[in-house]
Design a protein around this motif. Structure first.
Motif, mmCIF file in Angstrom:
data_model
loop_
_atom_site.group_PDB
_atom_site.id
_atom_site.type_symbol
_atom_site.label_atom_id
_atom_site.label_comp_id
_atom_site.label_asym_id
_atom_site.label_seq_id
_atom_site.Cartn_x
_atom_site.Cartn_y
_atom_site.Cartn_z
ATOM 1 N N ASN A 172 109.328 -28.814 34.927
ATOM 2 C CA ASN A 172 108.838 -27.692 34.115
ATOM 3 C C ASN A 172 107.383 -27.883 33.705
ATOM 4 O O ASN A 172 107.013 -27.703 32.540
ATOM 5 C CB ASN A 172 109.710 -27.498 32.874
ATOM 6 N N VAL A 199 110.696 -12.780 32.086
ATOM 7 C CA VAL A 199 110.890 -11.903 33.239
ATOM 8 C C VAL A 199 111.797 -10.742 32.880
ATOM 9 O O VAL A 199 111.591 -9.608 33.335
ATOM 10 C CB VAL A 199 111.480 -12.714 34.417
ATOM 11 N N THR A 254 104.858 -16.987 39.419
ATOM 12 C CA THR A 254 106.151 -16.448 39.037
ATOM 13 C C THR A 254 107.154 -17.562 38.776
ATOM 14 O O THR A 254 106.969 -18.700 39.226
ATOM 15 C CB THR A 254 106.692 -15.511 40.121
ATOM 16 N N TRP A 255 108.219 -17.230 38.073
ATOM 17 C CA TRP A 255 109.182 -18.242 37.653
ATOM 18 C C TRP A 255 109.783 -18.984 38.832
ATOM 19 O O TRP A 255 110.152 -20.150 38.722
ATOM 20 C CB TRP A 255 110.293 -17.586 36.829
ATOM 21 N N SER A 256 109.864 -18.310 39.976
ATOM 22 C CA SER A 256 110.428 -18.947 41.161
ATOM 23 C C SER A 256 109.419 -19.852 41.860
ATOM 24 O O SER A 256 109.784 -20.648 42.721
ATOM 25 C CB SER A 256 110.890 -17.889 42.155
ATOM 26 N N GLY A 311 103.735 -18.305 28.747
ATOM 27 C CA GLY A 311 104.975 -17.975 29.445
ATOM 28 C C GLY A 311 105.395 -16.569 29.074
ATOM 29 O O GLY A 311 105.435 -16.225 27.889
ATOM 30 N N ASN A 347 114.040 -16.272 32.276
ATOM 31 C CA ASN A 347 113.085 -17.059 33.051
ATOM 32 C C ASN A 347 111.673 -16.632 32.668
ATOM 33 O O ASN A 347 111.438 -15.487 32.255
ATOM 34 C CB ASN A 347 113.311 -16.841 34.547
ATOM 35 N N LEU A 348 110.737 -17.547 32.837
ATOM 36 C CA LEU A 348 109.359 -17.275 32.435
ATOM 37 C C LEU A 348 108.412 -17.321 33.623
ATOM 38 O O LEU A 348 108.443 -18.269 34.408
ATOM 39 C CB LEU A 348 108.889 -18.312 31.411
ATOM 40 N N ASP A 349 107.583 -16.277 33.747
ATOM 41 C CA ASP A 349 106.423 -16.359 34.617
ATOM 42 C C ASP A 349 105.362 -17.127 33.828
ATOM 43 O O ASP A 349 105.129 -16.825 32.655
ATOM 44 C CB ASP A 349 105.895 -14.969 34.989
ATOM 45 N N MET A 350 104.718 -18.083 34.461
ATOM 46 C CA MET A 350 103.782 -18.953 33.747
ATOM 47 C C MET A 350 102.349 -18.651 34.145
ATOM 48 O O MET A 350 102.063 -18.417 35.334
ATOM 49 C CB MET A 350 104.101 -20.417 34.050
ATOM 50 N N LYS A 360 109.024 -27.311 39.348
ATOM 51 C CA LYS A 360 110.212 -26.830 38.676
ATOM 52 C C LYS A 360 111.090 -27.961 38.145
ATOM 53 O O LYS A 360 111.745 -27.809 37.111
ATOM 54 C CB LYS A 360 111.011 -25.932 39.614
#
Length: 118
Positions: A77, A101, A52-54, A98, A31-34, A74
């Protein structure tokens, strides 16, 4: 491989608003933190904001707190950077990135120019 494509930059006047978009395509092992960074002429690239990715947590540089808002859609994206009350000091090329994580993935977009001028 994930690709990031920014859009939404332009020439605006002080006090105006802009919304930048960063569309992510492809797949990664983590997963990526953007985030958004910017680089003004003659200056180093600097951190602007991160989500954060969430999508649950956001972080901002002091210089943009209260004016900029980062958000993550999400389903599509897409990462947005809503920029309000822009000043000439916000003039820069804005880059989406990006960060993995759970691994060392680091991806950059090609950048979009934001110019704030009377």
């Amino acid at each position: 491989q994930v690709h990031l494509v920014e859009s939404g930059g332009g020439l605006v006047q002080p006090g105006d608003s802009l919304r930048l978009s960063c569309a992510a395509s492809g797949r990664t092992s983590s997963n990526l933190d953007m985030g958004w960074y910017r680089q003004a002429p003659g200056r180093e690239r600097e951190f602007v904001a991160q989500v954060t990715w969430s999508g649950e947590s956001t972080y901002y540089a002091e210089s943009v707190k209260g004016r900029f808002t980062i958000s993550l859609e999400k389903d599509t994206n897409i990462v947005y950077l809503q920029m309000n009350n822009l000043t000439p000091e916000d003039t820069a090329i804005y880059y989406c990135n990006g960060e993995g994580v759970t691994d060392d993935t680091l991806i950059w977009g090609q950048g979009t120019q934001v110019t704030v001028s009377p």
